[in-house]
Design a protein around this motif. Sequence first.
Motif, PDB file in Angstrom:
ATOM      1  N   PRO A 267      -0.575  46.942  42.553  1.00  0.00           N
ATOM      2  CA  PRO A 267       0.872  47.064  42.758  1.00  0.00           C
ATOM      3  C   PRO A 267       1.295  46.318  44.032  1.00  0.00           C
ATOM      4  N   PHE A 268       2.597  45.999  44.135  1.00  0.00           N
ATOM      5  CA  PHE A 268       3.084  45.310  45.325  1.00  0.00           C
ATOM      6  C   PHE A 268       3.115  46.275  46.504  1.00  0.00           C
ATOM      7  N   ASP A 269       2.701  45.769  47.684  1.00  0.00           N
ATOM      8  CA  ASP A 269       2.604  46.626  48.868  1.00  0.00           C
ATOM      9  C   ASP A 269       3.225  45.897  50.062  1.00  0.00           C
ATOM     10  N   LEU A 270       4.194  46.535  50.705  1.00  0.00           N
ATOM     11  CA  LEU A 270       4.889  45.899  51.833  1.00  0.00           C
ATOM     12  C   LEU A 270       3.939  45.610  52.995  1.00  0.00           C
ATOM     13  N   GLN A 271       3.019  46.526  53.276  1.00  0.00           N
ATOM     14  CA  GLN A 271       2.080  46.314  54.385  1.00  0.00           C
ATOM     15  C   GLN A 271       1.264  45.049  54.144  1.00  0.00           C
ATOM     16  N   THR A 272       0.785  44.882  52.932  1.00  0.00           N
ATOM     17  CA  THR A 272       0.009  43.691  52.598  1.00  0.00           C
ATOM     18  C   THR A 272       0.855  42.429  52.718  1.00  0.00           C
TER      19      THR A 272
ATOM     20  N   GLU B  89      10.357  37.962  41.082  1.00  0.00           N
ATOM     21  CA  GLU B  89      10.114  36.712  40.360  1.00  0.00           C
ATOM     22  C   GLU B  89       9.751  35.577  41.318  1.00  0.00           C
ATOM     23  N   ILE B  90      10.392  35.544  42.482  1.00  0.00           N
ATOM     24  CA  ILE B  90      10.067  34.509  43.484  1.00  0.00           C
ATOM     25  C   ILE B  90       8.628  34.685  43.948  1.00  0.00           C
ATOM     26  N   LEU B  91       8.212  35.922  44.190  1.00  0.00           N
ATOM     27  CA  LEU B  91       6.834  36.181  44.594  1.00  0.00           C
ATOM     28  C   LEU B  91       5.851  35.745  43.513  1.00  0.00           C
ATOM     29  N   LYS B  92       6.197  36.023  42.276  1.00  0.00           N
ATOM     30  CA  LYS B  92       5.309  35.628  41.179  1.00  0.00           C
ATOM     31  C   LYS B  92       5.192  34.109  41.087  1.00  0.00           C
ATOM     32  N   GLU B  93       6.325  33.410  41.234  1.00  0.00           N
ATOM     33  CA  GLU B  93       6.289  31.947  41.197  1.00  0.00           C
ATOM     34  C   GLU B  93       5.426  31.375  42.311  1.00  0.00           C
ATOM     35  N   GLN B  94       5.390  32.064  43.454  1.00  0.00           N
ATOM     36  CA  GLN B  94       4.590  31.611  44.602  1.00  0.00           C
ATOM     37  C   GLN B  94       3.155  32.131  44.545  1.00  0.00           C
ATOM     38  N   GLY B  95       2.837  32.919  43.547  1.00  0.00           N
ATOM     39  CA  GLY B  95       1.494  33.476  43.414  1.00  0.00           C
ATOM     40  C   GLY B  95       1.181  34.510  44.480  1.00  0.00           C
ATOM     41  N   ARG B  96       2.219  35.215  44.955  1.00  0.00           N
ATOM     42  CA  ARG B  96       2.011  36.168  46.053  1.00  0.00           C
ATOM     43  C   ARG B  96       2.350  37.599  45.646  1.00  0.00           C
ATOM     44  N   PHE B  97       2.498  37.833  44.378  1.00  0.00           N
ATOM     45  CA  PHE B  97       2.851  39.186  43.931  1.00  0.00           C
ATOM     46  C   PHE B  97       1.587  39.937  43.526  1.00  0.00           C
ATOM     47  N   GLY B  98       1.308  41.002  44.240  1.00  0.00           N
ATOM     48  CA  GLY B  98       0.125  41.798  43.940  1.00  0.00           C
ATOM     49  C   GLY B  98       0.465  42.964  43.032  1.00  0.00           C
TER      50      GLY B  98
END
Length: 300
Positions: free
Chosen positions: A170-175, A159-168
């Motif tokens: 699928p989510f990928d740790l390398q990215t 949810e924090i990533l989504k609020e910051q617009g940084r959630f891809g």
Amino acid sequence: MDLPDYSRCVELNRLHVEMGIKFIPSVPPIAYDEMTEVKAVRKLLDPEDAAVGSRLRREAVPVDREDVAGLPNAPLVYRGRLVCVYVRDQHDSVAFAGQIRRYAYHLFNCPALQRMKPSVSKALLVTQRTDGLFEVHDLSSEFPRKAQVVLGLCPDCREILKEQGRFGHPFDLQTYFDAHDRYQPRKLQEMEAVTTPISSDALADMYRKVCNYVCQACGVGCSVAPQLLHLHFEDGDPTHTDPSNLYMFCVDCHAHQPGHDHMKIQPIVQADIEGVQTLRAQQRIVSVRATGGWRLGIVS
């Protein structure tokens, strides 16, 4: 009648030097200290810091929550690097077949991490592995099991990533690490004692004093105008400061050295030569202003 002392004739003495009748000694040796100081000559990777980064990329490191957590919802950072955090020792059944259960890893000091019991928060691990696998110890049965398992991202962190617009998707740790970890590997300065040679100007000042401000070739005294005396390097190399290679000449005698004809056409040098001629006249040094080069002889 007061006749000129032609033994002090500039042009005659030059001719005697060319003919090998007269020899001009080099300057006397003097002792001086070259400046030595410790300087940073290059920067190298700090091996201890590099080892930390290498370990984080291949395995997990035990930490307390206080080692990685800052402000609420802030990214988790270990020794300046972004990391993901998880609990290794898990007391509910763990799916070793690769399916994700309730356990998750964290990227932020999220509400779930803040609610964690003190006993658990002191048994966390941090890593920068990007393959999504985490070493887990299943302590739910009589016989503990260890394995590399897949863990999901904590819902609060998502949810924090989504609020910051940084959630891809699928989510990928390398990215995530590539895009947001700004850590620069720490470097150490390699120090070395560096000796700075004495400058030509400083050396010239020293030899002017040693030579009593007198030109070694024509004998004109320049104590009233020391700048009219030049330090001459016989082989033309200003780094070759051995006394056998050095002579103290007035600007006029310097300009008559082999390979120094360029000096004679420089206006500033011409003005200095006129200054030398004035001093010679005052000191009764004979000069008929003849032209022509002359060569040094060295006293053996």
